[in-house]
Design a protein around this motif. Sequence first.
Motif, PDB file in Angstrom:
ATOM      1  N   GLN A 519     -28.727 -29.576  -1.333  1.00  0.00           N
ATOM      2  CA  GLN A 519     -27.763 -29.528  -0.235  1.00  0.00           C
ATOM      3  C   GLN A 519     -26.329 -29.539  -0.762  1.00  0.00           C
ATOM      4  N   LYS A 520     -26.049 -30.365  -1.743  1.00  0.00           N
ATOM      5  CA  LYS A 520     -24.686 -30.447  -2.285  1.00  0.00           C
ATOM      6  C   LYS A 520     -24.267 -29.135  -2.941  1.00  0.00           C
ATOM      7  N   VAL A 521     -25.182 -28.505  -3.659  1.00  0.00           N
ATOM      8  CA  VAL A 521     -24.860 -27.220  -4.278  1.00  0.00           C
ATOM      9  C   VAL A 521     -24.567 -26.165  -3.213  1.00  0.00           C
ATOM     10  N   LEU A 522     -25.409 -26.108  -2.206  1.00  0.00           N
ATOM     11  CA  LEU A 522     -25.203 -25.131  -1.130  1.00  0.00           C
ATOM     12  C   LEU A 522     -23.919 -25.412  -0.372  1.00  0.00           C
ATOM     13  N   GLN A 523     -23.595 -26.690  -0.171  1.00  0.00           N
ATOM     14  CA  GLN A 523     -22.344 -27.040   0.499  1.00  0.00           C
ATOM     15  C   GLN A 523     -21.137 -26.604  -0.328  1.00  0.00           C
ATOM     16  N   ASN A 524     -21.218 -26.773  -1.642  1.00  0.00           N
ATOM     17  CA  ASN A 524     -20.120 -26.330  -2.505  1.00  0.00           C
ATOM     18  C   ASN A 524     -19.895 -24.835  -2.389  1.00  0.00           C
ATOM     19  N   LEU A 525     -20.973 -24.075  -2.296  1.00  0.00           N
ATOM     20  CA  LEU A 525     -20.842 -22.624  -2.131  1.00  0.00           C
ATOM     21  C   LEU A 525     -20.227 -22.279  -0.781  1.00  0.00           C
ATOM     22  N   LEU A 526     -20.715 -22.906   0.270  1.00  0.00           N
ATOM     23  CA  LEU A 526     -20.195 -22.622   1.613  1.00  0.00           C
ATOM     24  C   LEU A 526     -18.743 -23.060   1.751  1.00  0.00           C
ATOM     25  N   ARG A 527     -18.370 -24.113   1.049  1.00  0.00           N
ATOM     26  CA  ARG A 527     -16.986 -24.591   1.124  1.00  0.00           C
ATOM     27  C   ARG A 527     -16.012 -23.503   0.678  1.00  0.00           C
ATOM     28  N   GLU A 528     -16.436 -22.640  -0.253  1.00  0.00           N
ATOM     29  CA  GLU A 528     -15.593 -21.541  -0.730  1.00  0.00           C
ATOM     30  C   GLU A 528     -16.032 -20.200  -0.166  1.00  0.00           C
ATOM     31  N   GLN A 529     -16.754 -20.228   0.962  1.00  0.00           N
ATOM     32  CA  GLN A 529     -17.152 -19.022   1.692  1.00  0.00           C
ATOM     33  C   GLN A 529     -18.056 -18.102   0.881  1.00  0.00           C
ATOM     34  N   ILE A 530     -18.870 -18.696   0.003  1.00  0.00           N
ATOM     35  CA  ILE A 530     -19.859 -17.916  -0.748  1.00  0.00           C
ATOM     36  C   ILE A 530     -21.183 -17.970   0.012  1.00  0.00           C
ATOM     37  N   SER A 531     -21.737 -16.816   0.324  1.00  0.00           N
ATOM     38  CA  SER A 531     -22.963 -16.759   1.115  1.00  0.00           C
ATOM     39  C   SER A 531     -24.147 -17.353   0.351  1.00  0.00           C
ATOM     40  N   ILE A 532     -24.993 -18.088   1.085  1.00  0.00           N
ATOM     41  CA  ILE A 532     -26.218 -18.651   0.502  1.00  0.00           C
ATOM     42  C   ILE A 532     -27.447 -17.903   1.008  1.00  0.00           C
ATOM     43  N   ARG A 533     -27.218 -16.684   1.486  1.00  0.00           N
ATOM     44  CA  ARG A 533     -28.339 -15.926   2.042  1.00  0.00           C
ATOM     45  C   ARG A 533     -29.367 -15.576   0.971  1.00  0.00           C
ATOM     46  N   ASP A 534     -28.883 -15.277  -0.267  1.00  0.00           N
ATOM     47  CA  ASP A 534     -29.806 -14.961  -1.363  1.00  0.00           C
ATOM     48  C   ASP A 534     -30.304 -16.274  -1.972  1.00  0.00           C
ATOM     49  N   LEU A 535     -31.075 -16.992  -1.192  1.00  0.00           N
ATOM     50  CA  LEU A 535     -31.519 -18.327  -1.601  1.00  0.00           C
ATOM     51  C   LEU A 535     -32.466 -18.257  -2.803  1.00  0.00           C
ATOM     52  N   ALA A 536     -33.211 -17.177  -2.915  1.00  0.00           N
ATOM     53  CA  ALA A 536     -34.133 -17.053  -4.044  1.00  0.00           C
ATOM     54  C   ALA A 536     -33.373 -17.001  -5.366  1.00  0.00           C
ATOM     55  N   ILE A 538     -30.378 -18.219  -5.917  1.00  0.00           N
ATOM     56  CA  ILE A 538     -29.784 -19.541  -6.123  1.00  0.00           C
ATOM     57  C   ILE A 538     -30.812 -20.496  -6.706  1.00  0.00           C
ATOM     58  N   PHE A 539     -32.025 -20.477  -6.180  1.00  0.00           N
ATOM     59  CA  PHE A 539     -33.072 -21.370  -6.675  1.00  0.00           C
ATOM     60  C   PHE A 539     -33.492 -20.999  -8.105  1.00  0.00           C
ATOM     61  N   GLU A 540     -33.497 -19.703  -8.397  1.00  0.00           N
ATOM     62  CA  GLU A 540     -33.823 -19.267  -9.760  1.00  0.00           C
ATOM     63  C   GLU A 540     -32.835 -19.882 -10.754  1.00  0.00           C
ATOM     64  N   THR A 541     -31.545 -19.818 -10.424  1.00  0.00           N
ATOM     65  CA  THR A 541     -30.519 -20.364 -11.317  1.00  0.00           C
ATOM     66  C   THR A 541     -30.639 -21.879 -11.438  1.00  0.00           C
ATOM     67  N   LEU A 542     -30.852 -22.550 -10.318  1.00  0.00           N
ATOM     68  CA  LEU A 542     -30.998 -24.006 -10.357  1.00  0.00           C
ATOM     69  C   LEU A 542     -32.206 -24.408 -11.199  1.00  0.00           C
ATOM     70  N   ALA A 543     -33.298 -23.654 -11.074  1.00  0.00           N
ATOM     71  CA  ALA A 543     -34.495 -23.969 -11.867  1.00  0.00           C
ATOM     72  C   ALA A 543     -34.227 -23.790 -13.366  1.00  0.00           C
ATOM     73  N   ASP A 544     -33.335 -22.847 -13.722  1.00  0.00           N
ATOM     74  CA  ASP A 544     -33.026 -22.617 -15.132  1.00  0.00           C
ATOM     75  C   ASP A 544     -32.163 -23.717 -15.733  1.00  0.00           C
ATOM     76  N   PHE A 545     -31.225 -24.282 -14.951  1.00  0.00           N
ATOM     77  CA  PHE A 545     -30.230 -25.196 -15.516  1.00  0.00           C
ATOM     78  C   PHE A 545     -30.387 -26.642 -15.069  1.00  0.00           C
ATOM     79  N   ALA A 546     -31.257 -26.906 -14.079  1.00  0.00           N
ATOM     80  CA  ALA A 546     -31.402 -28.284 -13.596  1.00  0.00           C
ATOM     81  C   ALA A 546     -32.007 -29.201 -14.652  1.00  0.00           C
ATOM     82  N   ALA A 547     -32.698 -28.640 -15.619  1.00  0.00           N
ATOM     83  CA  ALA A 547     -33.270 -29.473 -16.686  1.00  0.00           C
ATOM     84  C   ALA A 547     -32.191 -30.009 -17.617  1.00  0.00           C
TER      85      ALA A 547
END
Length: 677
Positions: A519-536, A538-547
């Motif tokens: 939620q915090k990551v998505l909020q940061n994107l929306l705060r700067e008017q970056i669309s979160i429509r391509d959620l797949a 976004i999740f791919e990137t988070l899965a790569d770097f969340a470790a």
Amino acid sequence: MKAKDVSVLFVVILIVAMMIIPMPTFILDFLLICNISVSLMILLVAMNTKEPLEFSIFPTALLLTTLFRLALNVSTTRSILSNADGGKVIDTFGSFVIGGNPVVGFVVFLILVVIQFIVITKGSERVAEVAARFTLDAMPGKQMSIDADMNAGLISEQDARLRRKKIEQEADFYGAMDGASKFVKGDAIAGIIILIINVIGGFAIGIGIHKMGFAEAASTFTLLSVGDGLVSQVPALLISTATGITVTRAASDGNLGSDIMKQIFNYPKLLYIVAGTILLLGIFTPIGLFITVPVAAALSIGAYTMQSAMKKEETRIEQVEMEGKEEDIGSPEKVLNLLQLDTLELEIGYGLIPLADKNQGGDILDRIVMIRRQFAIELGLILPTIRIRDNLQLPPNQYVLKFRGSRIASGEVYLDHFLAMNQGPEDSSIEGIQVVEPAFGLPAVWVNVDEKQKAELLGYMIVDPPSVIATHLTEVLKRYAHQLLRREETKELIENLKTTHPNLVEELVPGLLSNGDIQKVLQNLLREQISIRDLAMIFETLADFAAYTKDPKVLTEYVRQSLTRQITEQYAENGVIHVLTAGAKLEKGISDSIQQTEAGGYYLSMDPNISRKITETLQEQIEHVMNAGGQPIFLTSPNIRMYLKQFVDKILPTVPVLAYTELEPTIEIQSIGVVNI
């Protein structure tokens, strides 16, 4: 498989077997009684449903019962023609029910067929056809009505989904009933043909094979054939009656019995008139008082009883209402309801009520539907329902947008005026109400219809009042988009993505990141008017770097770099982007001030004087670009982008700050200035 599923399959297989395998008469007797029982049960269910969808399986049941009845006809015909014996049930209908008279039985059979085929089936078929057509034609209007009720706050999104699903099911049901009614019609025709075959074939077989006399063959096979026809037509009549009842039920508060009692016998005074009419028939006609007096007395007693019951019910309802009002005053449950807050509310003064009334040409509800659709497409965010309420405490032409009970925007519009905005130098010849356009803060003037034509000729942009409100709401909601994405909405987005990318979601949630982290990551994107429509993506990137890191700000930067194509398309025009670039001294000053916390996060620790100088320099550059009619966009290195954005937000939050790695290599970058200290 469950026992219920197996039993249905067994019945279907049995129906097919009956057409091929000869059945003993005792089994036929049992199946004939079952046929009558099932038909009677279907009729009673149709009478006790409140609405047709409660018996949505009826079209399929109609097909199965018709097939079962025809299979029984085949089996009984085989038994009658082969052994001159149809079993006890057919024999009973042929001898006991019609008194052993084949002529009477044949006439009764024809009457039943005429009633079923001409009256009930024909009417049911027509009603089902019309109902299917009107239900399909009414679907768009019903859908719009649901959207309007949801936007007005009358129903929730869950209620809207259920009502839409119900509309679709109704259309499917009446369409199926339109086709299923043809089965009943065909069954009636088949009954007549089978009877004729049984009579003629039985007569020929009785004389030719069984060596019966003419009279004996005619009597035996006619009685058996008529008995078989009656055994088949009684259930068929029950089923066709159930069909007629189902398709003719419109608005209903209960089952058929309760509806009849409520609606037909709800007028006791009319029963007195009927009783008097029946009594006069006994007095002035040869019918006599012996028959008419008991009927008239029963009607009068029933009318008196109903009047008394209605008075008692009215008294009880008044008492309940009084008790309910007293309980509402101090009820804890009622007080708790006052604590609930709507996420978004649009309050309007009484002068703007026509905007929300479709009967007066208001279309603000439709515009709000379009705003929600626009947000879903542009930002990938599902806006919560916007409740529209009138507020008599507001000035008549004012509207207020509230977020969780707090005012976040307001404006004033005039229904009989148009907002004119000059795109060139000011022209004092335009008369009207001087205001500031609420969405973008531009000077504007509200003009009447006469001045509107003059303003158009002078190059003014003309906007009607609903468009002013819709544009203002859109811009304000974009600014608060990140706050509108809460835990529940985030979970819904994750569940929706899980239907198409289950492995991706399972890898990320909850093993690497929690719903709150996402939620915090998505909020940061929306705060700067970056669309979160391509959620797949976004999740791919988070899965790569969340470790490697759990810091939402750092993860946001990684996600932005994976959305380069989207960000480039958002800010570039014709393959070119004009930017203000951060100078080397500015980048070094910010980079040297980045400190790491004990928890592994990062923050900016800078001398106040340097911070003030950076802010002043950025403000000068922003004002310079905006005065020249341009859109300021800052471009810097990725390691300081989010910290530079913190400075820009203090001046004008809508100004974007991009990193070099967030732009496509093919884009042409043109610098319109360098920001340095």
